[in-house]
Every structure is written in structure tokens, then in C-alpha cells.
Write an enzyme that holds these catalytic residues in place. Structure first.
Site, short mmCIF file in Angstrom:
data_model
loop_
_atom_site.label_atom_id
_atom_site.label_comp_id
_atom_site.label_asym_id
_atom_site.label_seq_id
_atom_site.Cartn_x
_atom_site.Cartn_y
_atom_site.Cartn_z
N ASN A 1 0.85 -1.20 0.00
CA ASN A 1 0.00 0.00 0.00
C ASN A 1 0.88 1.25 0.00
OD1 ASN A 1 0.56 -1.01 2.61
ND2 ASN A 1 -1.15 0.08 3.54
N CYS B 1 -4.11 0.65 -2.48
CA CYS B 1 -3.98 -0.56 -1.65
C CYS B 1 -2.94 -1.51 -2.25
CB CYS B 1 -5.31 -1.29 -1.59
SG CYS B 1 -6.60 -0.42 -0.71
N GLU C 1 -3.14 -4.73 -2.89
CA GLU C 1 -3.67 -5.63 -3.92
C GLU C 1 -3.68 -4.96 -5.28
OE1 GLU C 1 -4.84 -4.73 -1.02
OE2 GLU C 1 -6.57 -5.93 -0.42
N CYS D 1 -10.52 -4.51 0.51
CA CYS D 1 -11.57 -3.50 0.51
C CYS D 1 -12.44 -3.65 -0.75
CB CYS D 1 -10.97 -2.10 0.59
SG CYS D 1 -10.28 -1.54 -0.98
N CYS E 1 -10.79 -2.87 -4.16
CA CYS E 1 -9.88 -3.93 -4.61
C CYS E 1 -10.66 -5.15 -5.09
CB CYS E 1 -8.93 -4.33 -3.49
SG CYS E 1 -7.66 -3.07 -3.21
N1 THU Z 1 -5.35 -1.25 2.57
C1 THU Z 1 -4.82 -2.14 1.67
O1 THU Z 1 -3.64 -2.05 1.30
N2 THU Z 1 -5.63 -3.13 1.21
C2 THU Z 1 -6.95 -3.26 1.54
O2 THU Z 1 -7.65 -4.09 0.96
C3 THU Z 1 -7.52 -2.43 2.58
C4 THU Z 1 -6.71 -1.27 3.02
C5 THU Z 1 -4.48 -0.18 3.08
C6 THU Z 1 -4.84 1.20 2.58
C7 THU Z 1 -4.29 2.08 3.66
O3 THU Z 1 -2.93 2.35 3.38
C8 THU Z 1 -4.34 1.23 4.92
O4 THU Z 1 -4.56 -0.10 4.47
C9 THU Z 1 -5.45 1.62 5.88
O5 THU Z 1 -6.67 1.72 5.23
#
Ligand code: THU
Length: 126
Positions: free
Chosen positions: A41, A52, A54, A85, A88
């Protein structure tokens, strides 16, 4: 292969750029052709621009000409398991209708798939 993907996801999570949340995520994506693409991320002071882990991995793969994926591992550097999320999930479903997904934490792991995480997804016929 699963173990290799988990190790790759853990390793790349260390590169997470997370000055705002401190929440490190790493993803490792296996292509049908057998290549592994990783992503972390990447946050921004304009919070909504955050990408994110993914999506970073998927965009890296697509930009290298790979669009068929068989497996995705998502590691969160926490004790709790976290699922991808909504944004994604939609991006994953663009490329794979039956992708195997494993969510991994420091203490646990669970296997699921995109059909389970995003049923009745929006996809235009290609
Ligand atoms: N995040 C991800 O990398 N993947 C997800 O599916 C959910 C959230 C990251 C985004 C942000 O940098 C941190 O988690 C908090 O939301």
C-alpha cells in the site's frame, strides 16, 4: 507455491508507505504464466489517493502484459485477519472470476475466493 506467495507478500509489506495509518499490507499475485507480482500500500497526504497493496500488485502485473491470475495472497502486519476492501474486490473481479485468495495475518490465515467476496459483481461482457 502458497508458502512462496506468503513469503513474498510478507517481504513486500515492509515497503508499505504508511505514514498516516501505520497499517502495512503486502500482496503477492500469481499469474497463469507462473510469474509472481508483488505490491504494497502507498498512502498520500491527500488520503483518498492511497493505493492498496492488492491494486498495486495487479496494476504492476497488467502493466507488464499479464491479465490472467490464479492466486492472490494478502498479508496484513497485524494479529487480526483483514479482507480486501470493496475497491480492490472490484478490480480483482475485472481480471479473475475464480481467483483463489488467501488473507494472512501474523497469527492466522484463511482461504477464500473472489466469487465469495464479491458475488453478483459488475462486469461488462468482454
Ligand atoms: N489497505 C490495503 O492495502 N488493502 C486493503 O484491501 C484495505 C486497506 C491499506 C490502505 C491504507 O494504506 C491502509 O490499508 C489503511 O486503510
Amino acid at each position: 507455491m502458497k508458502q512462496k506467495l506468503i513469503e513474498a507478500a510478507k517481504k513486500v509489506s515492509k515497503n508499505a508507505y504508511v505514514p498516516y495509518s501505520g497499517f502495512q499490507v503486502g500482496a503477492a499475485l500469481l499469474t497463469e504464466s507462473g510469474k509472481i507480482f508483488t505490491g504494497c500500500n502507498v498512502e498520500n497526504s491527500s488520503y483518498g489517493l492511497t493505493n492498496c497493496a492488492e491494486r498495486t500488485a495487479i496494476f504492476k502485473a497488467v502493466s507488464e502484459g499479464e491479465t490472467k491470475f490464479t492466486e492472490l495472497v494478502i498479508f496484513s502486519n497485524t494479529n487480526e485477519l483483514f479482507y480486501p476492501c470493496g475497491a480492490c474486490r472490484q478490480v480483482i473481479s475485472e481480471f479473475s472470476s475464480d481467483l483463489k485468495i488467501t488473507v494472512v495475518s501474523l497469527t492466522d490465515e484463511l482461504e477464500t475466493n473472489i466469487a465469495e467476496l464479491l458475488p453478483h459483481s459488475f462486469n461488462l461482457d468482454k
